[in-house]
Design a protein around this motif. Sequence first.
Motif, PDB file in Angstrom:
ATOM      1  N   LYS A  13      -8.153  -2.526  -9.563  1.00 25.88           N
ATOM      2  CA  LYS A  13      -7.273  -1.604  -8.847  1.00 25.88           C
ATOM      3  C   LYS A  13      -6.036  -1.272  -9.673  1.00 25.88           C
ATOM      4  O   LYS A  13      -5.589  -0.123  -9.714  1.00 25.88           O
ATOM      5  N   SER A  14      -5.476  -2.297 -10.351  1.00 24.85           N
ATOM      6  CA  SER A  14      -4.290  -2.087 -11.183  1.00 24.85           C
ATOM      7  C   SER A  14      -4.593  -1.138 -12.333  1.00 24.85           C
ATOM      8  O   SER A  14      -3.810  -0.230 -12.639  1.00 24.85           O
ATOM      9  N   ALA A  15      -5.763  -1.364 -12.975  1.00 24.58           N
ATOM     10  CA  ALA A  15      -6.165  -0.491 -14.087  1.00 24.58           C
ATOM     11  C   ALA A  15      -6.390   0.936 -13.601  1.00 24.58           C
ATOM     12  O   ALA A  15      -6.004   1.913 -14.270  1.00 24.58           O
ATOM     13  N   GLU A  16      -7.027   1.047 -12.432  1.00 20.90           N
ATOM     14  CA  GLU A  16      -7.287   2.379 -11.879  1.00 20.90           C
ATOM     15  C   GLU A  16      -5.982   3.085 -11.504  1.00 20.90           C
ATOM     16  O   GLU A  16      -5.830   4.289 -11.713  1.00 20.90           O
ATOM     17  N   ALA A  17      -5.027   2.302 -10.952  1.00 27.39           N
ATOM     18  CA  ALA A  17      -3.737   2.880 -10.573  1.00 27.39           C
ATOM     19  C   ALA A  17      -2.975   3.365 -11.804  1.00 27.39           C
ATOM     20  O   ALA A  17      -2.366   4.441 -11.795  1.00 27.39           O
ATOM     21  N   GLN A  18      -3.045   2.557 -12.871  1.00 31.02           N
ATOM     22  CA  GLN A  18      -2.373   2.946 -14.116  1.00 31.02           C
ATOM     23  C   GLN A  18      -3.010   4.205 -14.704  1.00 31.02           C
ATOM     24  O   GLN A  18      -2.322   5.116 -15.158  1.00 31.02           O
ATOM     25  N   LYS A  19      -4.348   4.236 -14.647  1.00 29.29           N
ATOM     26  CA  LYS A  19      -5.066   5.405 -15.158  1.00 29.29           C
ATOM     27  C   LYS A  19      -4.722   6.640 -14.327  1.00 29.29           C
ATOM     28  O   LYS A  19      -4.522   7.736 -14.863  1.00 29.29           O
ATOM     29  N   GLU A  20      -4.674   6.449 -13.006  1.00 25.23           N
ATOM     30  CA  GLU A  20      -4.343   7.557 -12.105  1.00 25.23           C
ATOM     31  C   GLU A  20      -2.931   8.067 -12.376  1.00 25.23           C
ATOM     32  O   GLU A  20      -2.678   9.272 -12.372  1.00 25.23           O
ATOM     33  N   GLU A  21      -2.030   7.124 -12.639  1.00 27.63           N
ATOM     34  CA  GLU A  21      -0.648   7.498 -12.941  1.00 27.63           C
ATOM     35  C   GLU A  21      -0.573   8.308 -14.231  1.00 27.63           C
ATOM     36  O   GLU A  21       0.131   9.316 -14.309  1.00 27.63           O
ATOM     37  N   GLN A  22      -1.347   7.883 -15.233  1.00 27.90           N
ATOM     38  CA  GLN A  22      -1.366   8.606 -16.498  1.00 27.90           C
ATOM     39  C   GLN A  22      -1.955  10.003 -16.326  1.00 27.90           C
ATOM     40  O   GLN A  22      -1.448  10.984 -16.894  1.00 27.90           O
ATOM     41  N   LEU A  23      -3.038  10.085 -15.529  1.00 30.57           N
ATOM     42  CA  LEU A  23      -3.657  11.390 -15.274  1.00 30.57           C
ATOM     43  C   LEU A  23      -2.695  12.313 -14.530  1.00 30.57           C
ATOM     44  O   LEU A  23      -2.603  13.505 -14.816  1.00 30.57           O
ATOM     45  N   LYS A  24      -1.979  11.723 -13.573  1.00 27.31           N
ATOM     46  CA  LYS A  24      -1.019  12.495 -12.798  1.00 27.31           C
ATOM     47  C   LYS A  24       0.088  13.030 -13.707  1.00 27.31           C
ATOM     48  O   LYS A  24       0.495  14.191 -13.604  1.00 27.31           O
ATOM     49  N   GLU A  25       0.548  12.155 -14.626  1.00 28.95           N
ATOM     50  CA  GLU A  25       1.595  12.573 -15.557  1.00 28.95           C
ATOM     51  C   GLU A  25       1.094  13.689 -16.458  1.00 28.95           C
ATOM     52  O   GLU A  25       1.814  14.650 -16.746  1.00 28.95           O
TER      53      GLU A  25
END
Length: 325
Positions: free
Chosen positions: A85-97
């Motif tokens: 979940k942490s990795a996915e959240a970080q990835k999602e944050e990067q995609l959002k950015e």
Amino acid sequence: MLYVNVIEEPSEEDQKGKSDQEMKETNITDEAEKDKIATHVKAHAKKARKKQLIKHVTVVVILAAVITAAFTGYYMHQEQINAKKSAEAQKEEQLKETEVSKMTPETEAQKIARIKKKAQKHGYPKGVIELLDKNAETVDFVADYEQKKDNPVADTIGVDLSQGGIPELLQWDERWGYAPYGSSMVAVSGCGPTCMAMVAAGLNQDETITPAKVAAYGTQHGYVDANNDTYWKFMNEAGANWNLKSQSCLLNEEQLSKELSQGHPVICSMGPGDFTKEGHFIVMTGYENGNIKINDPFSIKNTNATWTYAQIKDQVKAMWVFTKK
């Protein structure tokens, strides 16, 4: 004379006594047999209870092992889920950015603010975050900290020095900026070692002399203080490790022009002014038509600018002229 043997039969009383004796003996035998049977039964019951107890204990142990394994597996599974979940959240944050930056081009100030917020959220070292306030040019170095901080340090500065000259190096270059210096890192506190690396690599025409290697030498030999500032004696002494001779002096413009024209770089300790608010090292590498060429290990802008002696003379606290032995 005729003798007649008369056999006297036992009396009724005698027979009764004998019968009682026999019955008594029989009763004793029966009692002994009963005791024997009872003892056997007790032993068998005790043995059965022991087997039953062992069986119960075994069942309990097995159940405990199963429950422990189940809980261990559950928690390990939860840890894996949380990590995912942490990795996915970080990835999602990067995609959002990335999506935001595509939709609306960021201004320099917006990018710095975004990177600073991310750095604070992820707990980057204070010194790394403060780079953004000191020089906007460091924004990519700070942004890449988490991803690149553990990368292997470059073995060379990647510059062809066969034609001579002093290379322009930055302390926050990602190839060595994350390397340690004292209890800090080269990007944050390594202006001194970076200046020495420029001078040593240039005069020796040796591209393997990197800021990270010079910083490691400085840390190992005690040339950095508790605040991760470089002692001036580093400039007096450390150059000898790379076959350099150092002369400490304060030069006027004429003397400075002469040394630089002869290919002798000059490292300067600078006070507050154009280069720093507190203290900083730079390298003077050339002089032409009244203009001084300066390599500032912290600023591309300052390195690309030209400077006059009059502009900087009051900011210079110390000078060291370097030559090969």
